[in-house]
Each structure stands twice: as C-alpha cells, then as structure tokens.
Write a protein that holds these residues in place. Structure first.
Motif, PDB file in Angstrom:
ATOM      1  N   THR A   1      81.601  15.621  32.428  1.00 40.05           N
ATOM      2  CA  THR A   1      81.791  15.832  30.991  1.00 40.05           C
ATOM      3  C   THR A   1      80.646  15.170  30.225  1.00 40.05           C
ATOM      4  OG1 THR A   1      83.137  13.845  30.808  1.00 40.05           O
ATOM      5  CG2 THR A   1      84.301  15.908  31.181  1.00 40.05           C
ATOM      6  N   PRO A   2      80.085  15.869  29.243  1.00 39.25           N
ATOM      7  CA  PRO A   2      78.981  15.274  28.470  1.00 39.25           C
ATOM      8  C   PRO A   2      79.526  14.197  27.523  1.00 39.25           C
ATOM      9  CG  PRO A   2      79.524  17.440  27.607  1.00 39.25           C
ATOM     10  CD  PRO A   2      80.355  17.239  28.853  1.00 39.25           C
ATOM     11  N   THR A   3      78.789  13.133  27.397  1.00 37.89           N
ATOM     12  CA  THR A   3      79.204  12.051  26.508  1.00 37.89           C
ATOM     13  C   THR A   3      78.408  12.143  25.211  1.00 37.89           C
ATOM     14  OG1 THR A   3      77.555  10.583  27.472  1.00 37.89           O
ATOM     15  CG2 THR A   3      79.753  10.506  28.424  1.00 37.89           C
ATOM     16  N   THR A   4      79.038  11.809  24.118  1.00 33.74           N
ATOM     17  CA  THR A   4      78.358  11.836  22.820  1.00 33.74           C
ATOM     18  C   THR A   4      77.698  10.492  22.587  1.00 33.74           C
ATOM     19  OG1 THR A   4      80.354  11.127  21.692  1.00 33.74           O
ATOM     20  CG2 THR A   4      79.996  13.497  21.867  1.00 33.74           C
ATOM     21  N   GLN A   5      76.467  10.544  22.124  1.00 33.96           N
ATOM     22  CA  GLN A   5      75.713   9.330  21.830  1.00 33.96           C
ATOM     23  C   GLN A   5      75.876   9.008  20.342  1.00 33.96           C
ATOM     24  OE1 GLN A   5      74.135   7.515  24.065  1.00 33.96           O
ATOM     25  NE2 GLN A   5      74.709   8.900  25.707  1.00 33.96           N
ATOM     26  N   PRO A   6      75.936   7.726  19.998  1.00 39.01           N
ATOM     27  CA  PRO A   6      76.015   7.385  18.573  1.00 39.01           C
ATOM     28  C   PRO A   6      74.691   7.719  17.882  1.00 39.01           C
ATOM     29  CG  PRO A   6      75.780   5.410  19.908  1.00 39.01           C
ATOM     30  CD  PRO A   6      75.967   6.558  20.859  1.00 39.01           C
ATOM     31  N   ILE A   7      74.779   7.989  16.595  1.00 39.15           N
ATOM     32  CA  ILE A   7      73.582   8.321  15.824  1.00 39.15           C
ATOM     33  C   ILE A   7      72.781   7.039  15.603  1.00 39.15           C
ATOM     34  CG2 ILE A   7      72.745   9.198  13.618  1.00 39.15           C
ATOM     35  CD1 ILE A   7      75.311  10.873  13.491  1.00 39.15           C
ATOM     36  N   PRO A   8      71.471   7.047  15.921  1.00 40.50           N
ATOM     37  CA  PRO A   8      70.669   5.839  15.738  1.00 40.50           C
ATOM     38  C   PRO A   8      70.556   5.458  14.260  1.00 40.50           C
ATOM     39  CG  PRO A   8      69.486   7.464  17.071  1.00 40.50           C
ATOM     40  CD  PRO A   8      70.717   8.114  16.549  1.00 40.50           C
ATOM     41  N   THR A   9      70.341   4.186  14.015  1.00 43.70           N
ATOM     42  CA  THR A   9      70.254   3.684  12.645  1.00 43.70           C
ATOM     43  C   THR A   9      69.068   4.285  11.913  1.00 43.70           C
ATOM     44  OG1 THR A   9      71.241   1.629  13.419  1.00 43.70           O
ATOM     45  CG2 THR A   9      70.187   1.573  11.271  1.00 43.70           C
TER      46      THR A   9
ATOM     47  N   ALA B   1      67.822   7.181  12.206  1.00 44.58           N
ATOM     48  CA  ALA B   1      68.114   8.554  11.801  1.00 44.58           C
ATOM     49  C   ALA B   1      69.007   8.565  10.564  1.00 44.58           C
ATOM     50  CB  ALA B   1      68.773   9.304  12.948  1.00 44.58           C
ATOM     51  N   LYS B   2      69.973   7.642  10.505  1.00 43.78           N
ATOM     52  CA  LYS B   2      70.825   7.559   9.320  1.00 43.78           C
ATOM     53  C   LYS B   2      70.011   7.175   8.093  1.00 43.78           C
ATOM     54  CE  LYS B   2      74.980   6.146  11.824  1.00 43.78           C
ATOM     55  NZ  LYS B   2      75.933   5.055  12.042  1.00 43.78           N
ATOM     56  N   THR B   3      69.106   6.198   8.256  1.00 46.60           N
ATOM     57  CA  THR B   3      68.280   5.754   7.140  1.00 46.60           C
ATOM     58  C   THR B   3      67.378   6.882   6.656  1.00 46.60           C
ATOM     59  OG1 THR B   3      68.305   3.542   8.079  1.00 46.60           O
ATOM     60  CG2 THR B   3      66.641   3.981   6.414  1.00 46.60           C
ATOM     61  N   THR B   4      66.786   7.611   7.586  1.00 49.55           N
ATOM     62  CA  THR B   4      65.907   8.722   7.214  1.00 49.55           C
ATOM     63  C   THR B   4      66.696   9.795   6.472  1.00 49.55           C
ATOM     64  OG1 THR B   4      64.577   8.270   9.160  1.00 49.55           O
ATOM     65  CG2 THR B   4      64.263  10.400   8.118  1.00 49.55           C
ATOM     66  N   ALA B   5      67.888  10.097   6.941  1.00 45.70           N
ATOM     67  CA  ALA B   5      68.704  11.118   6.282  1.00 45.70           C
ATOM     68  C   ALA B   5      69.103  10.678   4.871  1.00 45.70           C
ATOM     69  CB  ALA B   5      69.949  11.404   7.119  1.00 45.70           C
ATOM     70  N   LEU B   6      69.346   9.376   4.693  1.00 45.06           N
ATOM     71  CA  LEU B   6      69.728   8.904   3.366  1.00 45.06           C
ATOM     72  C   LEU B   6      68.539   8.856   2.407  1.00 45.06           C
ATOM     73  CD1 LEU B   6      72.193   6.029   4.299  1.00 45.06           C
ATOM     74  CD2 LEU B   6      72.746   8.214   3.246  1.00 45.06           C
ATOM     75  N   LEU B   7      67.342   8.616   2.938  1.00 46.46           N
ATOM     76  CA  LEU B   7      66.171   8.506   2.074  1.00 46.46           C
ATOM     77  C   LEU B   7      65.487   9.843   1.792  1.00 46.46           C
ATOM     78  CD1 LEU B   7      64.461   5.263   3.379  1.00 46.46           C
ATOM     79  CD2 LEU B   7      65.711   5.589   1.268  1.00 46.46           C
ATOM     80  N   SER B   8      65.796  10.881   2.547  1.00 45.17           N
ATOM     81  CA  SER B   8      65.096  12.149   2.364  1.00 45.17           C
ATOM     82  C   SER B   8      65.266  12.741   0.966  1.00 45.17           C
ATOM     83  CB  SER B   8      65.502  13.146   3.444  1.00 45.17           C
ATOM     84  OG  SER B   8      66.880  13.403   3.377  1.00 45.17           O
ATOM     85  N   PRO B   9      66.426  12.666   0.309  1.00 43.71           N
ATOM     86  CA  PRO B   9      66.491  13.196  -1.067  1.00 43.71           C
ATOM     87  C   PRO B   9      65.588  12.420  -2.029  1.00 43.71           C
ATOM     88  CG  PRO B   9      68.698  12.938  -0.173  1.00 43.71           C
ATOM     89  CD  PRO B   9      67.759  12.295   0.788  1.00 43.71           C
ATOM     90  N   THR B  10      65.467  11.113  -1.848  1.00 47.15           N
ATOM     91  CA  THR B  10      64.613  10.353  -2.766  1.00 47.15           C
ATOM     92  C   THR B  10      63.152  10.666  -2.525  1.00 47.15           C
ATOM     93  OG1 THR B  10      64.558   8.479  -1.249  1.00 47.15           O
ATOM     94  CG2 THR B  10      66.277   8.470  -2.914  1.00 47.15           C
TER      95      THR B  10
END
Length: 158
Positions: free
Chosen positions: A63-71, A73-82
């Motif tokens: 069964t494939p395991t899900t990896q947590p989203i790296p920090t 990537a979260k920061t980049t996604a939050l800063l992309s609109p700005t």
C-alpha cells in the motif's frame, strides 16, 4: 491469550522500610478485562492489571503511504499570491522606477565629473605655486654600528 510482561526496574531500597502487603482482590475473568489492559507481574511477584501499548503493526509494503507536505512547500504556496501582487505593483511602478534610476545615474555622473574637475583645478593651482619657488634640496646622513646596531640619521633641508 495471556501475555505476561515483566517489569525489570529494581525498587528503590530507601523508599520502603517495610515489606509491601499484598492485597487480595477477587480474580477477574479474562473476558472482563477491558481492551488495552493486561495482567503484568511486578518485580515483587505481585500480579496486577496495567495499561500496555499494543505492538504497532508493520506497514504493508504494497500500500502506498502518504508523505506529509514539506514546510517549504506550504510557505511557497502561502507566499505565491503576494509575489503575484508584487509583480502587478512593479508593472505599474516600472515607468517611475526607470525615471528614478536614470536620475540616479545622472547624479552619480555629475558627482564623478565634478570631483575630477575639482581635483584637476587644485592640482593645477598647486603646481603653479610650486613652480615659482626653487625646488628643495634634501640630504640624509645615516650611520649604524654593527650588524644589528641601531641606525641614526639626520635630514638636512637646504
């Protein structure tokens, strides 16, 4: 399924000055024991109930395991609109920024040429005053004794 866990830590001999008294409890039937509770034997030999951690099952390799989203990537996604809004703001400010950069380059060129002109004028003025006077005659006499002796000298202006 009567799994027994033996606790191997030794009791502190200074804590008790007398032998513990074993309390008599009515025995529970195995089906009455709630899940997560086991019968364990203490180092003193007393059997009691205790909460135990069940062994964690090994993950299934198919069964494939899900990896947590790296920090990052979260920061980049939050800063992309700005960043996008900043790009729009820069596109509106571009003509003013171009004009300011040209004005700054003009100011730098003015400062550089004026400092070169002032230096040339001061050098020419000093040269004209030095040409009127006779050049100075300087002589030096230096003496030293021995290989590592201290040197003494005199300077004469004529």
């Amino acid at each position: 399924m009567d799994t027994r866990y033996e606790i191997t830590t030794a009791p502190d001999p200074t804590r008790f000055t007398h032998q513990p008294i074993a309390l008599v409890h009515p025995a529970m039937a195995p089906e009455e024991i709630p899940p997560g509770v086991q019968i364990v034997t203490l180092p003193s030999g007393i059997r009691t109930l205790a909460y135990t951690q069940p062994p964690t099952p090994a993950p299934d390799p198919t069964t494939p395991t899900t990896q947590p989203i790296p920090t990052w990537a979260k920061t980049t996604a939050l800063l992309s609109p700005t960043v996008g809004a900043g790009a729009v703001g820069l596109s509106y400010a571009a003509p003013g920024l171009i004009a300011m950069s040209q004005a700054l380059w003009s100011a730098v060129a003015l400062i550089a040429t004026s400092s070169a002109a002032v230096t040339a004028l001061l050098w020419a003025a000093r040269r004209s005053t030095n040409q009127q006077a006779a050049p100075a005659q300087i002589t030096q006499n230096i003496t030293a004794t021995g290989l590592f002796g201290r040197a003494n000298g005199t300077i004469n202006h004529h």
